[in-house]
Design a protein around this motif. Sequence first.
Motif, PDB file in Angstrom:
ATOM      1  N   CYS A   5       0.334   4.574   6.955  1.00  0.00           N
ATOM      2  CA  CYS A   5       0.253   3.111   6.783  1.00  0.00           C
ATOM      3  C   CYS A   5       1.229   2.411   7.721  1.00  0.00           C
ATOM      4  CB  CYS A   5       0.555   2.724   5.329  1.00  0.00           C
ATOM      5  SG  CYS A   5      -0.780   3.150   4.200  1.00  0.00           S
TER       6      CYS A   5
ATOM      7  N   ASP B  42      -0.427   2.703  11.209  1.00  0.00           N
ATOM      8  CA  ASP B  42      -1.661   1.924  11.371  1.00  0.00           C
ATOM      9  C   ASP B  42      -1.401   0.423  11.320  1.00  0.00           C
ATOM     10  OD1 ASP B  42      -3.325   4.109  11.619  1.00  0.00           O
ATOM     11  OD2 ASP B  42      -3.712   4.264   9.468  1.00  0.00           O
ATOM     12  N   LEU B  43      -0.495   0.007  10.419  1.00  0.00           N
ATOM     13  CA  LEU B  43      -0.362  -1.434  10.136  1.00  0.00           C
ATOM     14  C   LEU B  43       1.086  -1.908  10.049  1.00  0.00           C
ATOM     15  CD1 LEU B  43      -3.067  -1.088   7.470  1.00  0.00           C
ATOM     16  CD2 LEU B  43      -3.230  -2.975   9.095  1.00  0.00           C
TER      17      LEU B  43
ATOM     18  N   PHE C 108     -10.040  -1.627   6.935  1.00  0.00           N
ATOM     19  CA  PHE C 108      -8.802  -1.100   7.530  1.00  0.00           C
ATOM     20  C   PHE C 108      -7.523  -1.583   6.866  1.00  0.00           C
ATOM     21  CE2 PHE C 108      -9.030  -5.196   9.764  1.00  0.00           C
ATOM     22  CZ  PHE C 108      -7.697  -5.597   9.697  1.00  0.00           C
TER      23      PHE C 108
ATOM     24  N   SER D 117      -7.963   2.137  10.986  1.00  0.00           N
ATOM     25  CA  SER D 117      -6.698   2.678  10.452  1.00  0.00           C
ATOM     26  C   SER D 117      -6.826   4.204  10.518  1.00  0.00           C
ATOM     27  CB  SER D 117      -6.476   2.225   9.007  1.00  0.00           C
ATOM     28  OG  SER D 117      -6.180   0.864   8.972  1.00  0.00           O
TER      29      SER D 117
ATOM     30  N   VAL E  24      -3.514  -4.976  13.150  1.00  0.00           N
ATOM     31  CA  VAL E  24      -4.006  -3.592  13.170  1.00  0.00           C
ATOM     32  C   VAL E  24      -4.251  -3.087  14.594  1.00  0.00           C
ATOM     33  CG1 VAL E  24      -6.461  -4.175  12.889  1.00  0.00           C
ATOM     34  CG2 VAL E  24      -5.591  -1.985  12.038  1.00  0.00           C
TER      35      VAL E  24
END
Length: 536
Positions: free
Chosen positions: A60, A63-64, A127, A156, A299
């Motif tokens: 996580c 990805d973000l 995502f 993601s 993202v």
Amino acid sequence: MGVQLPPFESTPIENISSTVDGLRQTFWSSKTRDVQFRIKQLRKLYWAIEDNKDLILEACKKDLGKGFFEAMIAEVAWVQNDIIFMTDNLEKWCKDESAPDIGLANKFMRPKIRKDPLGIVLVVGAFNFPIQLSFGPMIGAISGGNTVVLKPSENSPNSAAVMQKIMKESLDPDCYTCIQGSIPEMKVLLEEKWDKIFFTGSANVGKIITKAAAPNLTPVVLELGGRNPAIVTRKADMRLAARRLLWAKTMNAGQVCISQNYTLVDKEVLDSFVNELKAGLKEFFPNGPKASEDYGRMVNLGAFNRVKKMLDGTTGKIVAGGTMDADDLFIEPTVVVITDPEDSLMRDESFGPLLPVMGVDNLDQAIHIANQTHRTPLGVYAFGSKAETDKILASTTSGGASINDGMFHGTVGTLAFGGVGDSGSGSYRGKASFDCFVHHRSITHTPSWMESLLAARYPPFAGTNKYEKLSGMLLKKPNFDRAGNTKLGWISWLFTLGTGGLFRGALRASLLVGVAVALRLLMDRRTMNGILPPVE
Ligand SMILES: NC(=O)c1ccc[n+]([C@@H]2O[C@H](COP(=O)([O-])OP(=O)(O)OC[C@H]3O[C@@H](n4cnc5c(N)ncnc54)[C@H](O)[C@@H]3O)[C@@H](O)[C@H]2O)c1
Ligand SMILES: CC1=C(/C=C/C(C)=C/C=C/C(C)=C/C=C/C=C(C)/C=C/C=C(C)/C=C/C=C(\C)C=O)C(C)(C)CCC1
């Protein structure tokens, strides 16, 4: 964190059809019908999530840019809580329910509702909350006794790869599988015949999914986005409204489907509201959001550029934030005072940390603008007096709503969640997740001994009194007159102040009292005349 993330690898397209076919066969073998089997699978999933927690957190983050708090509360612990709630309740929900509203004549057939699995289900994730929005619906589908293909969002990729690892480690591969990929893989998946498709994502892709499902009449659940309004009246508490709306728009760097897209504020309190937003930003991120471990990132560059373009297109005035860094996919929470309901920040869902704020003359204007902007958003957020927030609720429609807060309803894990109109259809979470993935199958059982009693249903009918015989038992009498008013029986007529209004009701009640008094007088006279013994 020192964990090794698994690589994201698209599933070979040529394998997809046979994999799906395998899961379809498993469903027909009835393996997933067994409730204890489902519970065991879910419990194994729980522990695999626990054992891979560090990988999820790292994925996580990658990805973000998601911080620990958000990743735990809205991803890891979220789905774990969901599993515990489901497994706690599953046996109870799976039991046959006796059907409501059955008349005496049909009670003998013991009508009941059975919760049947649907079959093979496709879950397509988004995502932004990659774990929650993929595993969440999948947990519902497993609970319902279905076999499941999960297709996480390729946007993601690290989270998608970790989910695949977790599924491989914990779930029966004959029943549940993860297929990775993007549009080409989705195209192949959508050629299959599913028993339900559960899709979370954009309205545009929602249309593609719906079109692909139509030839097979496959039911589709759509969890889409919306241009969600927040409305702040002069009676609201400005500090509280500002902090709560900031919370909703800074979580996951604004990439939350239920956060407000814009805020309409009474002009009289606009400055005060904006000042509270600025103060809130300082409190939330004392060293600035870029330096904060808690503040996420866009993202990818596509999302970054889309939000940047919206901001570039505004005719409003940036009053807080406004900085961005493409290399870091960072966009600062940005407050923009706008004056045009057609502004670029109002037209589209920002799905980013933009907080357009527009002054309005009064509540009626706010409601009008909100309804013009999007008739059926995913959420509505109302701040003001009770009468005002009641009015906002009564004059708008939305998937859900939070009064005196931003998106709170969407953070209650066991509360049914879904859109309305073009923000989505169908709902899930809590018991709704189970109901979403089962067919409520109505079942009756006709006892053999009733054959002679039920024989009136068989032809020949003409020239017999079979209709008269059955109608006395089966037909209802209307309790309303030709003008649509409720008709009351004479006892209710006498005693209620209901039909005909208060005056006629009062008249009837006085009449009743009059009759009682007259009777009493009559009895007193007869007692005096020695006809009756005295009343004790
Ligand atoms: N209501 C909800 O619960 C909810 C939750 C999260 C996001 N959203 C909405 O989703 C949108 C953003 O999410 P997103 O970018 O992941 O959505 P998206 O529609 O781009 O992608 C969602 C899924 O669809 C697949 N997909 C993408 N293009 C496709 C195509 N042409 N054909 C078939 N499949 C395709 C992707 O692989 C992904 O798994 C926003 O509008 C947001 O409001 C809604
Ligand atoms: C603790 C005590 C009490 C209660 C306190 C409460 C209720 C605290 C609540 C805290 C919250 C709400 C924290 C924030 C949590 C954030 C969450 C769960 C975020 C979730 C995000 C989601 C679901 C995102 C979804 C996105 C979607 C669908 C689309 O993009 C009291 C008050 C009872 C008193 C005793 C102590």
